[in-house]
Design an enzyme around this catalytic site. Structure first.
Site, PDB file in Angstrom:
ATOM      1  N   GLY A 102       2.825   7.038  -6.886  1.00 18.76           N
ATOM      2  CA  GLY A 102       1.961   6.228  -5.774  1.00 18.76           C
ATOM      3  C   GLY A 102       2.461   5.047  -5.404  1.00 18.76           C
ATOM      4  O   GLY A 102       3.630   4.956  -5.434  1.00 18.76           O
ATOM      5  N   SER A 103       1.668   4.155  -5.149  1.00 20.32           N
ATOM      6  CA  SER A 103       2.027   2.944  -4.442  1.00 20.32           C
ATOM      7  C   SER A 103       2.887   2.046  -5.268  1.00 20.32           C
ATOM      8  O   SER A 103       3.406   1.104  -4.774  1.00 20.32           O
ATOM      9  CB  SER A 103       0.557   1.932  -4.025  1.00 20.32           C
TER      10      SER A 103
END
Lengths: 557, 501
Positions: free
Chosen positions: B221-222
Site C-alpha cells: 500500500g502507501s
C-alpha cells in the site's frame, strides 16, 4: 555285571582320582576367573552410574560366588569326573545376567539413591534369589540322580506332562497366558511361570527314550533319492505328529520361536538317533513350509495366523512408516541399542539400555550389547557355544544311547534357544518371545536351564569317569554291552581283540551248552535279555559302541 | 551316533556364526545409522544431559533449562510463552529447533567448537558444564508492548506483525507475529503430547507457527510511496517540487481510475512532493511513478533491499540466521519491454504485484532514519560462556548497503516527519521526540479487508533511536491509523527501555 565290572577298579583309583581332582581344581580356578570378570563389571557399572565405587560393590559377585561354590562342592562329591568347564561358564553367564539386572535397577532410581540401593532389591535382587533357588535345585538333582539313565524310567510320564505343559498356555484363556502378544505363560495372581521352559527338558527326555527304542525302525530306508535315503511313508508318523504339535504352538501360542525350538529339538534328536540326513531335510522342509503357509494364511485370512504374519512383516522392515513407533518399536529400539553400542560398547552402566522395552527379559541381549559392544556380545556367544560344545562332547563320550541322545538334544536345544532369541533381537530371524538362557530375568527359565546343566554335568561325569571308578557315580552301562563286549570296560586294550577273546572258547557246533563253556564270563546273557532301551537288534548297536570305544582313550589321556 | 553328534556340533557352530555375522552387520556396519537414528532416544538423552544455555532478553531469561527428575535431565522453559515464540523459537525433544534456538543451537547446547575448553574441563570435573548463553538484541518491553498491542488492536485484526530495529546498528529490538503460540507445549518430554500439539498448530488455518515478520509478504500500500519519493529525490526532485495530482487518475492503457482515499485529499491539479506524502496522495504518486518509469522504481526499490533473497537475520558473520523472504516490486514492463503504465501506476501506490515483509518495511524506515545507510539486521548481541563472564564475541554492526545519499535521506526524513506531525500518521507521535513515518492501506484479495501498515522512526537531537514497521493484516477501515498508534507505542517502549536514549 559283577565280576567283569568289579575287577578293574583295583587298578583304576590312583590315576582316576588324580584326574578327578585335577578337573575339579580347573573348575574352581575357572569359577574364580569368571567371578573376577563379574567383579570388574560391577566396578565399571558403579563407576558409571554412581560416579564412584562404593566399598561393597563386589558383594553381589561374592554372594554368587558362594552359591556356585556350593554347587562346585556338590559336583566334587557326587560327580567328580564332570566336565570342569560347564559350571564356570554357566556361572559367569548367570552372574552377568544378575549384575546387568542390578545395573538396570540402579539406572531406574535417582542418582543420589543409587549408592544405598539394596543388593536384594529390585529385579536384580529377585534374580539373585532365583539363582540361589535354581542352583540349589540343580544341586539336588545332581545329588540324587546318580545315573542319568534313571530318567528313562519316567520317560512316558515326563513326555505326557511335557506335552501338557507345552499345550497349556495355548488352551488357557488369554488373561492367564498372554504376555506381550505371545501366549507362553501360566499366570496365577502375581505368580507366573513359563511352562515351556520345563516342557523342553521333559520332552527331550521323552524323545531320547522313544528314539532309542525306535531308532532301527526309523533308520530303515526305503527309497534313495539324489543320494539320500528317505524313510518309509508309514514311519513318518511321529515326525508328523511333532510337526503338527509345533504348528499348533506356532498358531495358538503365537510363537514361532517356541515352535522352532520344539521342532528343532525333535528333528535333531531324530537325526542323532538314526544318522539319516533325510530326517533333517524332511524336518527343514516341513518347518519352512509350515512357516510360509502360516505367513500366507495370515495374509489371506488372518485369524490365528495374523500374529505370525505381523511379526514376519516387522522383521522384514521394522522401520517402514509408523511401524518404528508402533508394532516395530521393540525391535527398532533393540537394533538402535545394539548399534549405539557399536564395536566396544559404552561400558557397563554408561549406556541407556532402559530405552529398549522388555530389556530385562527378551531383550536382555540387546541391552547388554549397548554397553559391552560387539566384542562383549561375541564373548557371550562364545560362552554359550562352549556350553553347547561341552554338552555335545559329553554326549560323544557317554556310552549309552539314551545318554547320548539326551545330552546331545539338550545341548543343541540350549544353542538353538540362544539362536532364536539373539537372532530375533538382532533381526536375523523374526522376533519371538524366548528367554535368553541364564541372562533373562525370571525364575522359570533359570530353574529349567540349571536343571538342564545338572543333567549335562551328570552325563559328562558318566562320560569322563573311568569304568567302575569308585568316585564316579556311573556303573557299567546296565543296558549297553552285548555279551561279548563286557570286558571292553576294562579299557586300554583295543575293543576288537577283547571281543575276540571270549569267543574262541565255545566249541563250534555246540551252541546248546553255554553255561559249561566259559566260567570266566559268568552269565552275561540275562543282562542282554532285559534290554528294553536298546531294542532287539544287537548288531547296529554294537557297531556304534565300536565307534565309541576308540575315542575313549583319546578323551582320557 | 557319534558322527551325527559331531555334525550337530557343526550345525550349532554355523548357527552361532550366523549370529556373529549378523551382530557385525548391526553393531559395526549399521552402527552409525542406528546411533544417530531419529528413532534413537539416546541422542536426546545425551543432549539433555547438559544444561542448555539461557537466551537472554533485556537481561532476563527468554528461554532457560530447568532440571527435572526425568530421564531427560532438563526441561526447556519459555517464561514469556507466546510473546517471543517466533523469534526465540523452540527446541523440541524430537526434531529441529527454530528461531534463535536453531541459530545458536550448538552454542546453547555446549557442543560448539568455541566451547571446546569447557568440555575439556568436564573430563576432570566429571560434571557436564552447561551450554553457552546467548544475549539477544531484543528489548523485553518493546516486544511485550508490540505483542500486547497487536493482540488487542482496535480493529480486531487477527493477523499482524511488528518489527523494530535500531537504525544505527541494525539490531532487532522487537519481532512479533500474531497469532502466536505457546512454545512450552512443543518442548515437553512427553513427545507424543508434543507431537500432537505441533500437529494441532500446524493444522490451524490461522497458521500460528508462521513467523509473518520475515516469512510472509504483503501488499505494501502507501508505505511504498517512500520508495517513489526516494526515486524522485534521487532524480532531481526536491520535497517541494510540484507533481500532478487530482481527485482521479486513469493511466494510459486502462480504464481503471485511481482515486484518493478521501475526496478531501489532493484534489488540486498540482501538489508538492511533501504534501503528497503527508496526505498520502494516490493520484500524485501514481502519476509520479509513471513519470519516473519502471527502471527508476525498480532500481530504488532494490536499493532498499527488494528482491534480496539471501538476507538472513541472526548472528552477524554467520550465515545460518532466519532467512527473510524476498520482497518484490513485480514486473513493470509489458511483454514488448516498454513500460506497463497501468501496472506502474498501481505499483507506485503499493498495489499490483508489490509485496513486502514487515522486516523489509522496517528496514525502509531504518534506512531513512540512518541517513541512507542500511545496516545488516541481527538478533544476537553477544555470546557468553557458561560462566556468564567469558565473552565469545560481541556483535560488530556493519553496513548492509548504501541506499541513497544522505541529502535524499534527510529530505525523506523531513517528509516522513511531516506525515506524523501533519498527516495520516499523527497517532504515532511521541512527546519530546521527532517521529517520522508513513501509513499504508493495502487492498488485497477481493472481499478481504484492507491491510493497515505503518512504518516509522523516532529521533532525538538528530540521532535516530528506533525504526518500526507495523502490519495489521485485513484490519479494514482505520487499520493504518491503528498501526500508527501501535508503532508509536512500540517506539516509546524502546525509548523507555533504554532510559530515553
Amino acid at each position: 555285571m559283577t565280576a567283569a565290572a568289579v575287577s578293574p577298579p583295583v587298578a583304576a583309583p590312583p590315576a582316576a582320582g588324580k584326574r578327578a581332582r585335577r578337573a575339579r581344581r580347573t573348575e574352581l580356578i575357572l569359577l574364580v576367573l569368571g567371578m573376577i570378570v563379574v567383579v570388574g563389571y560391577l566396578a565399571a557399572a558403579e563407576a558409571n552410574l554412581l560416579g564412584t565405587i562404593t566399598p561393597d560393590f563386589w558383594v553381589p559377585a561374592g554372594i554368587l560366588g558362594v552359591i556356585y561354590g556350593g554347587m562346585h562342592l556338590v559336583i566334587r562329591l557326587r560327580a567328580p569326573y564332570a566336565d570342569p568347564v560347564i559350571l564356570p561358564v554357566v556361572a559367569t553367564l548367570n552372574s552377568l545376567g544378575v549384575v546387568f539386572l542390578r545395573r538396570l535397577d540402579l539406572g531406574g532410581v535417582k542418582t543420589g539413591e543409587r549408592a544405598d540401593y539394596s543388593i536384594l532389591a529390585g529385579e536384580g535382587g529377585r534374580q539373585l534369589l532365583w539363582t540361589a533357588i535354581a542352583v540349589t535345585m540343580a544341586a539336588v538333582l545332581l545329588w540324587f540322580l546318580t545315573d542319568h539313565r534313571t530318567i528313562s524310567r519316567y520317560a512316558w510320564t515326563l513326555g505326557f506332562v511335557g506335552i501338557i505343559l507345552m499345550m497349556l498356555p495355548a488352551i488357557l484363556p488369554r488373561r492367564f497366558s498372554e504376555v506381550n502378544g505371545a501366549k507362553l505363560w501360566i499366570k496365577v495372581g502375581s505368580f507366573s511361570i513359563q511352562p515351556g521352559e520345563f516342557a523342553k527338558l521333559m520332552l527331550a527326555s521323552f524323545f531320547a527314550y522313544y528314539l532309542v527304542r525306535k531308532r532301527e525302525v526309523l533308520a530303515l530306508a526305503s527309497k534313495r533319492v539324489l543320494g539320500i535315503d528317505f524313510p518309509r511313508g508309514r514311519d513318518l508318523g511321529p515326525i508328523l505328529a511333532v510337526w503338527v504339535l509345533s504348528l499348533v504352538v506356532l498358531v495358538f501360542e503365537k510363537d514361532l520361536g517356541t515352535a522352532l525350538l520344539y521342532f528343532g529339538l525333535f528333528i535333531v534328536m531324530l537325526y542323532i538317533a538314526t544318522e539319516r540326513v533325510s530326517w533333517l531335510l524332511i524336518g527343514l522342509i516341513l518347518f519352512f513350509g509350515g512357516a510360509f503357509l502360516a505367513y500366507f494364511l495370515g495374509k489371506l485370512i488372518g485369524g490365528p495366523f495374523a500374529n505370525f504374519y505381523d511379526r514376519a512383516n516387522i522383521w522384514l522392515d521394522p522401520f517402514s512408516g509408523d511401524r518404528a513407533y508402533n508394532e516395530g518399536y521393540q525391535l527398532v529400539q533393540s537394533l538402535l541399542g545394539l548399534g549405539t553400542g557399536g564395536l566396544f560398547g559404552t561400558g557397563p552402566g554408561a549406556g541407556s539400555p532402559g530405552q529398549v522395552p522388555e530389556v530385562h527379559n527378551d531383550f536382555v541381549f540387546a541391552g547388554m550389547g549397548e554397553e559391552i559392544g560387539l566384542i562383549g556380545l561375541t564373548a557371550l556367544l562364545c560362552l554359550y557355544l562352549l556350553i553347547v560344545v561341552r554338552g555335545l562332547k559329553a554326549a560323544l563320550g557317554v556310552r549309552d544311547s539314551f545318554g547320548k541322545l539326551l545330552a546331545g538334544g539338550l545341548a543343541f536345544t540350549l544353542g538353538l534357544q540362544v539362536f532364536v532369541i539373539v537372532g530375533g533381537v538382532s533381526r536375523l530371524i523374526p522376533l519371538t518371545g524366548q528367554t535368553t538362557p541364564f541372562l533373562s530375568a525370571g525364575g522359570s527359565s533359570l530353574m529349567a536351564n540349571w536343571l538342564l546343566v545338572a543333567i549335562l554335568l551328570r552325563v559328562s561325569d558318566a562320560a569322563r569317569a573311568p569304568l567302575g571308578a569308585p568316585g564316579g557315580m556311573i556303573r557299567p552301562p546296565a543296558s549297553t554291552p552285548p555279551p561279548g563286549r563286557a570286558p571292553v570296560g576294562t579299557a586300554a586294550a583295543p575293543a576288537g581283540t577283547r571281543r575276540n577273546a571270549p569267543t574262541p572258547q565255545p566249541t563250534p557246533g555246540t551252541p546248546s551248552a553255554p553255561p559249561a563253556v566259559s566260567p570266566g564270563v559268568p552269565a552275561p546273557l540275562p543282562g542282554t535279555a532285559e534290554q528294553p532301551i536298546i531294542g532287539g537288534d544287537v548288531d547296529p548297536n554294537a557297531e556304534t559302541e565300536m565307534i565309541d570305544s576308540p575315542s575313549r582313550p583319546k578323551e582320557n589321556p | 551316533m557319534n558322527a551325527p553328534l559331531r555334525r550337530v556340533g557343526v550345525v550349532a557352530m554355523v548357527l552361532f556364526g550366523l549370529l556373529f555375522a549378523n551382530l557385525n552387520f548391526v553393531q559395526w556396519h549399521k552402527a552409525n545409522d542406528y546411533r544417530t537414528s531419529q528413532y534413537n532416544g539416546r541422542v536426546q538423552v545425551a543432549e539433555y544431559d547438559r544444561q542448555r544455555g539461557v537466551i537472554e532478553v533485556s537481561g532476563k531469561p527468554g528461554a532457560q533449562s530447568n532440571s527435572t527428575d526425568d530421564n531427560l535431565k532438563f526441561l526447556r522453559v519459555y517464561p514469556y510463552k507466546a510473546e517471543f515464540a517466533h523469534v526465540i523459537g523452540y527446541k523440541p525433544v524430537n526434531g529441529e529447533a527454530t528461531g534463535i534456538e536453531y541459530i545458536e543451537n550448538e552454542f546453547l547446547a555446549g557442543t560448539s567448537d568455541q566451547l571446546f575448553a569447557d568440555r575439556l574441563r568436564d573430563l576432570w570435573s566429571n560434571e557436564k558444564t552447561p551450554g553457552g548463553n546467548v544475549v539477544t538484541t531484543l528489548s523485553l518491553r518493546a516486544q511485550q508492548t508490540a505483542y500486547k498491542e497487536l493482540l488487542n488492536n482496535a480493529n480486531n485484526a487477527k493477523v499482524g506483525s511488528v518489527v523494530a530495529l535500531d537504525p544505527t546498528t541494525g539490531a532487532v529490538l522487537a519481532m512479533v507475529s500474531t497469532p502466536s503460540y505457546d512454545p512450552n507445549v512443543l518442548v515437553g518430554h512427553d513427545t507424543t503430547a508434543a507431537n500432537r500439539a505441533y500437529d494441532r498448530l500446524a493444522a490451524d488455518p490461522s497458521q500460528p507457527l508462521l513467523n509473518r515478520a520475515v516469512k510472509e509478504t504483503y501488499a505494501p500500500g502507501s508505505i511504498f510511496k517512500v520508495i517513489d519519493s526516494a526515486a524522485a529525490l534521487e532524480r532531481g526532485y526536491t520535497m517541494n517540487t510540484s507533481i500532478p495530482a487530482g481527485s482521479s487518475y486513469t493511466a494510459p492503457g486502462t480504464t481503471h481510475a485511481i482515486k484518493n482515499a478521501a475526496p478531501s485529499i489532493c484534489p488540486e491539479a498540482q501538489v508538492t512532493l511533501i504534501e503528497a506524502l503527508t496526505e498520502s496522495c494516490n493520484t500524485g504518486f501514481a502519476q509520479l511513478g509513471v513519470a519516473l518509469g519502471p527502471q527508476a522504481i525498480t532500481d530504488t526499490a532494490e536499493a532498499f533491499g527488494f528482491g534480496d533473497d539471501s538476507l538472513r537475520v541472526g548472528q552477524l558473520g554467520k550465515d545460518n540466521g532466519i532467512l527473510v523472504a524476498p520482497s518484490q516490486v513485480g514486473r513493470l514492463t509489458t511483454d514488448s519491454g516498454g513500460p506497463d503504465q497501468p501496472i506502474i501506476a498501481q505499483t507506485a501506490i503499493g498495489q499490483a504485484d508489490a509485496r513486502v515483509t514487515p522486516m523489509q518495511a522496517a528496514l525502509m524506515a531504518a534506512t531513512v532514519a540512518n541517513g541512507g545507510v542500511q545496516m545488516q539486521p541481527y538478533l544476537i548481541q553477544q555470546l557468553l560462556g557458561p560462566d556468564r563472564t567469558t565473552s565469545y564475541g560481541i556483535a560488530a554492526p556493519h553496513k548492509l548497503r548504501d541506499v541513497c545519499s544522505s541529502s535524499v535521506a534527510q529530505s525523506l526524513q523531513a517528509m516522513m516527519v511531516s506525515v506524523v506531525e501533519n498527516g495520516t500518521g499523527k497517532k504515532a507521535q511521541i512527546d519530546g521526540y521527532v517521529v517520522g513515518g508513513k501509513t499504508g492501506t493495502a487492498q488485497n484479495a477481493e472481499n478481504a479487508k484492507d491491510h493497515g501498515w505503518f512504518i516509522g522512526f523516532a529521533m532525538k537531537d538528530g540521532k535516530p533511536l528506533v525504526a518500526v514497521a507495523v502490519l495489521l493484516a485485513n484490519a479494514g477501515s482505520g487499520g493504518s491509523g491503528e498501526a500508527a498508534r501501535i508503532g508509536g507505542q512500540v517506539m516509546k517502549a524502546v525509548i523507555a527501555d533504554r532510559g530515553g536514549k
